[in-house]
Enzyme design. Structure first.
Site, short mmCIF file in Angstrom:
data_model
loop_
_atom_site.label_atom_id
_atom_site.label_comp_id
_atom_site.label_asym_id
_atom_site.label_seq_id
_atom_site.Cartn_x
_atom_site.Cartn_y
_atom_site.Cartn_z
N LYS A 173 -19.13 -16.42 2.94
CA LYS A 173 -20.53 -16.28 3.19
C LYS A 173 -21.35 -15.43 2.38
CE LYS A 173 -21.11 -14.60 7.47
NZ LYS A 173 -20.86 -13.58 8.44
N ARG A 193 0.89 -1.33 0.25
CA ARG A 193 0.02 0.05 -0.12
C ARG A 193 0.95 1.23 -0.19
NH1 ARG A 193 -5.11 -1.72 3.99
NH2 ARG A 193 -6.34 -2.67 2.13
N GLY A 214 -9.90 -8.53 -0.08
CA GLY A 214 -8.49 -8.71 0.82
C GLY A 214 -8.21 -10.30 0.71
N GLY A 234 -12.96 -3.60 1.03
CA GLY A 234 -14.14 -3.42 0.95
C GLY A 234 -14.52 -2.03 -0.07
P1 ADP Z 1 -12.39 -11.54 0.11
O1 ADP Z 1 -11.77 -11.01 1.35
O2 ADP Z 1 -11.37 -11.75 -1.09
O3 ADP Z 1 -13.64 -10.71 -0.32
P2 ADP Z 1 -14.04 -13.36 1.86
O4 ADP Z 1 -13.74 -12.67 2.98
O5 ADP Z 1 -15.34 -13.17 1.39
O6 ADP Z 1 -12.83 -12.87 0.57
O7 ADP Z 1 -13.78 -14.80 1.88
C1 ADP Z 1 -12.54 -15.36 2.40
C2 ADP Z 1 -12.58 -16.65 3.30
O8 ADP Z 1 -13.54 -17.56 2.85
C3 ADP Z 1 -11.30 -17.22 3.40
O9 ADP Z 1 -11.08 -17.16 4.72
C4 ADP Z 1 -11.72 -18.68 3.18
O10 ADP Z 1 -10.83 -19.82 4.18
C5 ADP Z 1 -13.10 -18.87 3.38
N1 ADP Z 1 -13.75 -20.04 2.68
C6 ADP Z 1 -13.66 -20.27 1.36
N2 ADP Z 1 -14.28 -21.25 1.13
C7 ADP Z 1 -14.85 -22.07 2.33
C8 ADP Z 1 -15.48 -23.03 2.50
N3 ADP Z 1 -15.75 -23.91 1.70
N4 ADP Z 1 -15.86 -23.05 3.68
C9 ADP Z 1 -15.53 -22.31 4.89
N5 ADP Z 1 -14.99 -21.01 4.41
C10 ADP Z 1 -14.39 -20.77 3.33
MG MG Z 2 -12.49 -11.25 3.39
#
Ligand code: ADP
Ligand code: MG
Length: 400
Positions: free
Chosen positions: A201, A37, A357, A380
């Site tokens: 989620k 960053r 992230g 975000g």
């Molecule tokens: P980003 O930060 O890229 O937006 P998220 O925060 O939405 O992504 O999701 C990332 C998390 O989702 C990771 O910590 C990963 O371990 C979790 N994850 C991915 N697939 C699964 C799964 N099948 N069950 C539980 N957690 C999961």
């Molecule tokens: Mg995340």
């Protein structure tokens, strides 16, 4: 982009007040463990130095000090790294102040070629309250406000949004690049436009999926959130992470995709484990065969192949959300395969964008970050753009 930028200002003799996103990860001793960053803000800072700005005042938040001064969240280690990265600056100074007489004296003492870093803006409780009094005090530190903190642009804080009401306000280069890549992709997509959405989620990403369904040709779903879609289709998912409250929404999104003629792909096979752990027993099964006691932790090889085929045909790809629990090596294969497919698509001329992230961390872990067209610095903020929202820190800038 319809906002004025740092290039639209005649800088000679003007002091720049620049909001950067120096919210970097640190180890327990406070050392900066990833300076991405800080590096991302260098083009704007260099431009100001080269174009005769009468000093550059930088401000950022760091961590969550909750409105109180706390040495653990001091900008000091950040300034040390900035000093190393910016040899062309005549001086890089730091003040303990954020606003008020000490900050004003430090700002006024600057001349061309000099940089001043203010202390963590979140040491002041008025920052996150977007208090106009704090914004006005910050505005006294410069002649023109430059917002280069894309990663903080989704928050209306005194140093991101408030201050823009008291000074002429323009976008920095990082802000411009993020908005042009993500905003531009959504407004004028090359086709086929394929998005890959995953993560833990579905409830975090409903707005993103809903907005994208109006724009994309195909949406590939993976990660924990795919489970809730599969549940909506009547599958058994054993002990997987599911969100029963979101089954209705998942069904609505599936219906919306059908109406909009968007191909919505769900996993056909998955890697399951008998515990949430790297040394759990694991096996690959079809999505309708997850036994009790087992949980889905990655997409399976058939799904990977189907998603690769879609990615191979796309001209524009946006990816947010890992396909599995990539932090555990045995469940990282699906996420890595998507990163590789994206890199291959980029090599044949497709535009590839990664935001979020954890997704960015996964691409970096796979060593493929520099093979993407754009890796967003704002988790975000990039999600809010994908949701179709206007970022308050951007809305407050001068129109072109
Ligand atoms: P980003 O930060 O890229 O937006 P998220 O925060 O939405 O992504 O999701 C990332 C998390 O989702 C990771 O910590 C990963 O371990 C979790 N994850 C991915 N697939 C699964 C799964 N099948 N069950 C539980 N957690 C999961
Ligand atoms: Mg995340």
């Amino acid at each position: 982009m319809n906002k004025q930028t740092i290039r639209d200002v005649e800088w000679a003799g003007k002091r720049a007040l620049v909001r950067v996103d120096f919210n970097v990860p640190q180890d327990d001793a406070g050392n900066v463990t990833d300076d991405t960053r800080i590096r991302a803000a260098l083009p704007s800072i260099r431009y100001l130095l080269e174009h005769g700005a009468n000093g550059v005042v930088l401000m950022s938040h760091l961590g969550r000090p909750k409105g109180k001064a706390n040495p653990k969240y001091s900008m000091r280690p950040v300034v040390e790294r900035l000093f190393e990265l910016l040899p062309e600056a005549r001086e890089v100074r730091k003040t303990e102040a954020i606003t008020g007489p000490a900050a004003e004296a430090a700002a006024t003492a600057l001349g061309p070629g000099m940089v001043l870093m203010l202390e963590n803006t979140r040491f002041d409780p008025r920052e996150e309250a977007n208090d106009p009094a704090m914004a006005a005090e910050l505005a006294r530190l410069g002649d023109v406000f430059v917002n280069d903190a894309f990663g903080a642009a989704h928050r209306a804080n005194a140093s991101t949004e408030g201050v823009a009401h008291f000074l002429p306000a323009v976008a920095g280069f990082l802000m411009e690049k993020e908005l042009e890549f993500i905003g531009g992709a959504l407004e004028r997509p090359k086709r086929p436009f394929v998005t890959i959405i995953g993560g833990a989620k579905i409830s975090d990403k409903i707005g993103v999926i809903d907005n994208l369904l109006g724009k994309v040709d195909a949406l590939l779903i993976g990660g924990g959130m795919a489970n809730t879609f599969l549940l909506a289709e009547g599958r058994q998912l054993g002990d997987s992470l599911v969100e029963p409250d979101s089954v209705g929404v998942a069904a609505e999104l599936i219906a919306k995709a059908r109406t909009a003629n968007v191909r919505l792909l769900l996993p056909s096979d998955t890697v399951i484990a008998d515990a949430f752990s790297a040394d759990a027993a694991r096996q690959t099964v079809a999505v309708d065969a997850v036994p009790t006691g087992w949980r889905v932790l990655d997409i399976g090889p058939r799904t990977v192949q189907a998603y690769r085929d879609e990615i191979a045909r796309a001209q524009l790809l946006i990816w947010n959300g890992p396909m599995g629990v990539f932090e555990l090596e045995p469940f990282a294969a699906g996420t890595r395969a998507i990163a590789e497919a994206m890199a291959e698509a980029g090599a044949r001329g497709a535009t590839t964008i990664v935001g979020g992230g954890d997704s960015v961390a996964a691409v970096e872990q796979a060593g493929l970050a520099d093979r993407m067209s754009h890796v967003s610095t704002g988790g975000g903020a990039s999600l809010e753009l994908l949701e179709g929202k206007t970022l308050p820190g951007v809305a407050a800038l001068l129109d072109r």
